[in-house]
Design a protein around this motif. Structure first.
Motif, PDB file in Angstrom:
ATOM      1  N   SER A 128       0.818  -1.219   0.000  1.00 24.50           N
ATOM      2  CA  SER A 128       0.000   0.000   0.000  1.00 24.50           C
ATOM      3  C   SER A 128       0.851   1.269   0.000  1.00 24.50           C
ATOM      4  CB  SER A 128      -0.907   0.030   1.230  1.00 24.50           C
ATOM      5  OG  SER A 128      -1.862  -0.998   1.168  1.00 24.50           O
ATOM      6  N   SER A 132      -2.324   4.850  -3.378  1.00 24.72           N
ATOM      7  CA  SER A 132      -2.694   3.601  -4.059  1.00 24.72           C
ATOM      8  C   SER A 132      -2.898   2.502  -3.017  1.00 24.72           C
ATOM      9  CB  SER A 132      -1.608   3.177  -5.063  1.00 24.72           C
ATOM     10  OG  SER A 132      -0.390   2.886  -4.409  1.00 24.72           O
ATOM     11  N   SER A 134      -6.428   0.667  -2.246  1.00 19.88           N
ATOM     12  CA  SER A 134      -7.207  -0.353  -2.949  1.00 19.88           C
ATOM     13  C   SER A 134      -6.748  -0.517  -4.400  1.00 19.88           C
ATOM     14  CB  SER A 134      -8.695   0.013  -2.906  1.00 19.88           C
ATOM     15  OG  SER A 134      -9.171  -0.008  -1.574  1.00 19.88           O
ATOM     16  N   ASP A 135      -6.290   0.569  -5.011  1.00 20.06           N
ATOM     17  CA  ASP A 135      -5.802   0.528  -6.391  1.00 20.06           C
ATOM     18  C   ASP A 135      -4.297   0.254  -6.375  1.00 20.06           C
ATOM     19  OD1 ASP A 135      -5.441   0.757  -9.104  1.00 20.06           O
ATOM     20  OD2 ASP A 135      -5.702   2.940  -9.158  1.00 20.06           O
ATOM     21  N   ALA A 137      -2.311  -1.436  -8.194  1.00 25.23           N
ATOM     22  CA  ALA A 137      -1.567  -1.406  -9.454  1.00 25.23           C
ATOM     23  C   ALA A 137      -1.080  -0.002  -9.799  1.00 25.23           C
ATOM     24  CB  ALA A 137      -2.431  -1.948 -10.587  1.00 25.23           C
ATOM     25  N   ALA A 138      -1.589   1.010  -9.091  1.00 23.15           N
ATOM     26  CA  ALA A 138      -1.184   2.395  -9.358  1.00 23.15           C
ATOM     27  C   ALA A 138      -0.014   2.829  -8.478  1.00 23.15           C
ATOM     28  CB  ALA A 138      -2.370   3.328  -9.131  1.00 23.15           C
ATOM     29  N   GLY A 180       1.542   0.233 -15.432  1.00 19.15           N
ATOM     30  CA  GLY A 180       0.458  -0.417 -14.714  1.00 19.15           C
ATOM     31  C   GLY A 180       0.916  -1.651 -13.964  1.00 19.15           C
ATOM     32  N   ILE A 371     -13.756  -4.050  -1.429  1.00 20.55           N
ATOM     33  CA  ILE A 371     -12.943  -4.693  -2.456  1.00 20.55           C
ATOM     34  C   ILE A 371     -13.256  -6.183  -2.520  1.00 20.55           C
ATOM     35  CG2 ILE A 371     -10.578  -5.386  -3.036  1.00 20.55           C
ATOM     36  CD1 ILE A 371     -11.185  -2.557  -3.876  1.00 20.55           C
TER      37      ILE A 371
END
Length: 384
Positions: A128, A132, A134-135, A137-138, A180, A371
């Motif tokens: 984490s 970024s 929950s996202d 990949a960012a 990504g 999620i």
């Protein structure tokens, strides 16, 4: 009261007795004091390593216990019932070891795993970031390839064991900024690496004995030999690790809920009103019945998912279901335990108020329950 368990082997039964002995002798006498003081029980993890409980699901040739996940998770549950910070800490350490054990080379396994599983070293999982969560990949933390390894710059947030871990399993971007999920790699980073620094621990509503901190990387150099898996494989490694980690959180949630149920039942049998124990009143007994049903259902859900994992079947959806249901159940059960104890439940004289505060974080870690619902829904409709 002790949970009756149908364990698959005699050895698993011995491990259960060992775990309960650790809880009774090592955790019970100090949990309330250390939680109140915010003292991290590092010595407990050394003890778990010495007894073989720290590496249960990993191969014995690398220092593990050769146990199926079905058995390992029940030991996590027992530890979490005694002290959530310890049960969750074991789950996080197992999560941090997963990439090396599953995706590492033979040399990496032999070089790293014995210390990782033996109690000498404690791990943290760094995925984490501030922007970024929950996202995942960012993520923006950068690991720039150099002749001597990877030069890491960036920061991670919400790291359990941040500042006390001996190694960090780090996910960082080795590809272009817009690559990504395909541009992320996994690195094993010793805590003593120059340029790695943990910030002050977060001030949390619960689990004060388990430090959670941001970790920064300022040009930290990680050797090529400490990249786990292929370059660019990190995101798939992270997702695979999280499937297993979610089962660990589900087991922790069940352990915490069981502890709250036990406390509520004990109190209801002793507390008298109108000339009889309050457990005799339907309003209380029905509440206890609902609590017990939720705990048992959550336990069976995580065990079912674990058995799929042990047989080599896909279990991502079931892991998400187990984490979702068990952590929601823990929140309900601990809240109801406070209600059973009434005003006493709202005081620090009894542990149920701590249980309720601790339960909340289980709906957030290893992917929020929103999620988990996305994971389940996409699995049902064939989108992921």
């Amino acid at each position: 009261m002790p949970v009756e368990r149908a364990l698959p082997t005699e050895e698993a039964g011995d491990l259960l007795e060992l775990t309960r002995d650790v809880v009774a002798k090592e955790l019970g006498p100090r949990v309330a004091r250390d939680e109140a003081r915010g003292t991290f029980p590092r010595d407990v993890f050394t003890t778990l390593g010495a007894t073989g409980l720290l590496g249960l699901p990993y191969p014995s040739e690398y220092g593990g216990g050769d146990q199926p996940y079905e058995v390992y998770l029940q030991m996590v549950e027992e530890l979490a019932a005694g002290w959530l910070a310890v049960g969750l800490g074991l789950s996080v350490h197992t999560l941090a070891c997963f990439p090396v054990a599953t995706y590492g080379t033979e040399d990496q396994r032999r070089r790293l795993l014995p210390e990782l599983l033996g109690g000498e070293l404690l791990g943290a999982y760094c995925l984490s970031e501030a922007h970024s969560g929950s996202d995942a990949a960012a993520l923006a933390t950068r690991a720039e390839p150099e002749a001597d390894g990877y030069r890491v710059s960036g920061g991670k947030t919400w790291i359990t064991h941040g500042g006390v871990a001996d190694f960090y399993t780090l996910f960082a971007r080795t590809g272009s900024p817009d690559s990504g999920a395909k541009g992320i790699s996994c690195l094993h980073v010793p805590a003593a690496t120059p340029g790695l620094e943990a910030q002050a621990p977060e001030q949390k509503m619960g689990m004060s004995s388990s430090p959670t901190a941001a970790v920064s990387f300022d040009g930290a150099l990680v050797a090529h030999q400490d990249r786990i898996g292929a370059e660019g494989q990190g995101f798939s490694i992270a997702l695979a690790a999280l499937d297993s980690g979610r089962l660990g959180i589900a087991a922790c949630a069940v352990g915490l809920a069981q502890a709250a149920l036990d406390a509520a039942v004990d109190y209801a049998q002793q507390r008298e009103q109108f000339g009889q124990p309050i457990a005799n009143f339907q309003g209380v007994s029905f509440l206890l019945a609902d609590m017990a049903t939720q705990v048992s259902a959550a336990r069976e859900l995580y065990l079912s998912a674990a058995r799929l994992r042990d047989r080599g079947h896909a279990y991502s959806r079931q892991a998400a279901m187990a984490k979702l249901f068990a952590s929601d159940a823990a929140m309900r059960v601990t809240t109801d335990a406070v209600q059973v104890l009434g005003g006493y439940g709202y005081t620090t004289d009894f542990p149920v108020e701590r249980f309720m505060r601790e339960a909340k974080v289980l709906q957030i870690v290893e992917g929020t329950n929103q999620i988990q619902r996305m994971v389940i829904g996409r699995s049902l409709t064939g989108q992921g």
